[in-house]
Design an enzyme around this catalytic site. Structure first.
Site, PDB file in Angstrom:
ATOM      1  N   GLU A  97       0.898  -1.143  -0.134  1.00 17.40           N
ATOM      2  CA  GLU A  97      -0.083  -0.018  -0.071  1.00 17.40           C
ATOM      3  C   GLU A  97       0.963   1.426   0.043  1.00 17.40           C
ATOM      4  O   GLU A  97       2.071   1.208   0.597  1.00 17.40           O
ATOM      5  CB  GLU A  97      -0.822   0.008   1.141  1.00 17.40           C
ATOM      6  CG  GLU A  97      -2.059  -1.147   1.014  1.00 17.40           C
ATOM      7  CD  GLU A  97      -3.122  -0.972   2.212  1.00 17.40           C
ATOM      8  OE1 GLU A  97      -4.319  -1.058   1.881  1.00 17.40           O
ATOM      9  OE2 GLU A  97      -2.724  -0.545   3.307  1.00 17.40           O
ATOM     10  N   CYS A 342      -1.133   6.970   9.895  1.00 19.94           N
ATOM     11  CA  CYS A 342      -0.056   6.150  10.139  1.00 19.94           C
ATOM     12  C   CYS A 342      -0.167   5.065  10.812  1.00 19.94           C
ATOM     13  O   CYS A 342      -1.131   4.917  11.844  1.00 19.94           O
ATOM     14  CB  CYS A 342       0.751   7.351  11.114  1.00 19.94           C
ATOM     15  SG  CYS A 342       2.173   6.704  11.559  1.00 19.94           S
TER      16      CYS A 342
END
Length: 351
Positions: A97, A342
Site C-alpha cells: 500500500e 499512520c
C-alpha cells in the site's frame, strides 16, 4: 545501477544509465534520452506505448522480457479529506500500500520500502503480517508515479513511512531517493526516511548516503514512541536488541557525518505513554539534540485495544516539551476513515 535480478527493468535508471543501456542495445544515446522522458515525465506504463521508439526495437525488447517496471493498481480508497490509499501489485504477485496525502500547497506520497515489516511494533498493522520481502528500487519509485497518475498532481514530498523498515533496505531506498531527486525533481530536503531503529545501521546510512548521493540532505526521522528502554521494548519487540542510549549515540554519529539534525517521532497511546511525566523524561532524553519532536496520536487497528489519547492529554504532553525548550508539532491524522493513516497500512485489500 539496478540489481542483476532486475536487469530487465528500466524504471529506476537515470538519464546517463538509460543512454548507456540504449547504446548497449545497438541504439543511439538519443533513444535513451527519449526513454527517460517517457518513463519519468510522461509516466509510460508499457514499452509498447512509447511510440517514438522504433516499432521493431520495441518488439525486440518485448521478446527479451524488458519491462518498465510499473506496479498494477488493485484497489483504491479515497478518504473524506481526499487522502488516497492505493493497493498495488508487483510482478511476482505481492501487494503493498501507498498513500497520497494532498493539501492546497503540496502532495505528499507515503511510500513503502518492504512488503510487510519484521519489526512487529504492537501499535502498527503492517507488522501483524510479518515480512515477505524488501522492495526493489523501481517498486519504490513506481509508487510515486502511481500516486501522481491517480491524483493528477505532481508530488512535492515523499516520506518513507509506509510499510516496512527502510534501514533494512538501505541500498534500494538510497537508489530510490537518487531517482526521485534526479529524475522526478523532488528535492532531497522534501524527502523523509523514518526508522524505528536497527542496530549499527544509522552510521552506515550516513556513509552510504554521502557516497551515493554526494550529500545527505533528506530528513531522518527516528521513531522513539517511549521515553525509556523498558516501555519502548513493550511497544517495539525488536528494541531489546537496541538500547535507548545506543540508539541516541548513533543519532549523534549520524549528525556528525552528515551535518543533518535528526527528528524524532512519538506515537501517543492513551493512558500508556502520554502522561506529563513521560514528556519530562522524553525531554531529558532529546533536549540536547536541538531536534524536532513530531507527536502522532494513535490510529486504531483491529488487533490491539490501545486507546487514542484525549485532546487534553495531547496538549498537555506538547506543553511540557515546549516548556523544556523542545520544538514540537502534532501530525494530523489523514485518511483515518479509510485506514490510510499512520500505522494502518497492510498488504491485502481490506473489507
Amino acid at each position: 545501477m539496478i540489481s542483476t535480478a532486475q536487469s530487465k527493468t528500466l524504471l529506476g535508471l537515470g538519464a546517463s544509465e538509460l543512454e548507456r543501456w540504449a547504446v548497449s542495445q545497438g541504439q543511439s544515446a538519443f533513444r535513451g534520452r527519449q526513454l527517460h522522458d517517457w518513463l519519468y515525465a510522461k509516466g509510460a506504463c508499457d514499452l509498447q506505448d512509447i511510440t517514438v521508439l522504433p516499432k521493431a526495437w520495441r518488439a525486440s525488447l518485448q521478446d527479451k522480457g524488458v519491462i518498465i517496471g510499473r506496479l498494477k493498481e488493485q484497489d483504491r480508497k479515497v478518504a473524506g479529506d481526499a487522502t488516497t490509499k492505493l493497493l498495488l501489485g508487483t510482478d511476482d504477485g505481492e501487494t503493498l500500500e501507498t498513500v497520497g496525502i494532498p493539501t492546497d500547497q503540496r502532495l505528499t506520497v507515503c511510500v513503502s520500502s518492504q512488503v510487510g515489516c519484521p519489526m512487529a511494533c504492537r501499535f502498527c498493522a503492517t507488522g501483524k503480517g510479518g515480512l515477505q520481502r524488501s522492495l526493489y528500487t523501481h517498486e519504490i519509485v513506481a509508487q510515486v508515479l502511481s500516486v501522481r497518475e491517480v491524483m493528477e498532481r505532481r508530488p512535492s514530498h515523499v516520506v518513507f513511512m509506509g510499510m516496512g523498515e527502510p534501514l533494512l533496505n538501505i541500498e534500494a531506498v538510497l537508489d530510490a531517493i537518487r531517482c526521485l531527486n534526479d529524475d522526478l525533481g523532488i528535492g532531497q530536503r522534501r524527502i523523509t526516511v523514518s526508522t524505528v531503529g536497527v542496530p549499527r545501521t544509522l552510521p552506515r546510512l550516513a556513509e552510504l548516503a554521502m557516497e551515493r548521493l554526494g550529500r545527505a540532505q533528506f530528513t531522518l526521522a527516528v521513531s522513539l514512541h517511549a521515553p525509556n528502554q523498558s516501555l519502548r521494548e513493550e511497544l517495539i519487540p525488536t528494541a531489546h536488541a537496541y538500547p535507548y542510549d545506543a540508539l541516541l549515540d548513533d543519532c549523534r554519529h549520524y549528525l556528525a557525518i552528515t551535518g543533518r539534525r535528526v527528528s524524532f517521532e512519538y506515537i501517543l497511546l492513551g493512558g500508556l505513554n502520554d502522561h506529563p511525566a513521560h514528556a519530562e523524561e522524553l525531554a531529558d532524553r532529546v533536549g540536547g539534540f536541538q531536534s524536532h519532536v513530531n507527536l502522532i496520536a494513535y490510529n486504531p487497528i483491529e488487533e490491539e485495544e490501545f486507546q487514542r489519547p484525549t485532546r487534553d492529554r495531547i496538549e498537555g504532553f506538547r506543553r511540557v516539551l515546549e516548556s523544556r525548550g523542545v520544538a514540537v508539532s502534532l501530525r494530523a491524522s489523514r485518511g483515518l476513515d479509510q485506514d490510510a493513516a499512520c500505522g494502518q497500512l497492510r498488504r491485502s485489500r481490506q473489507k
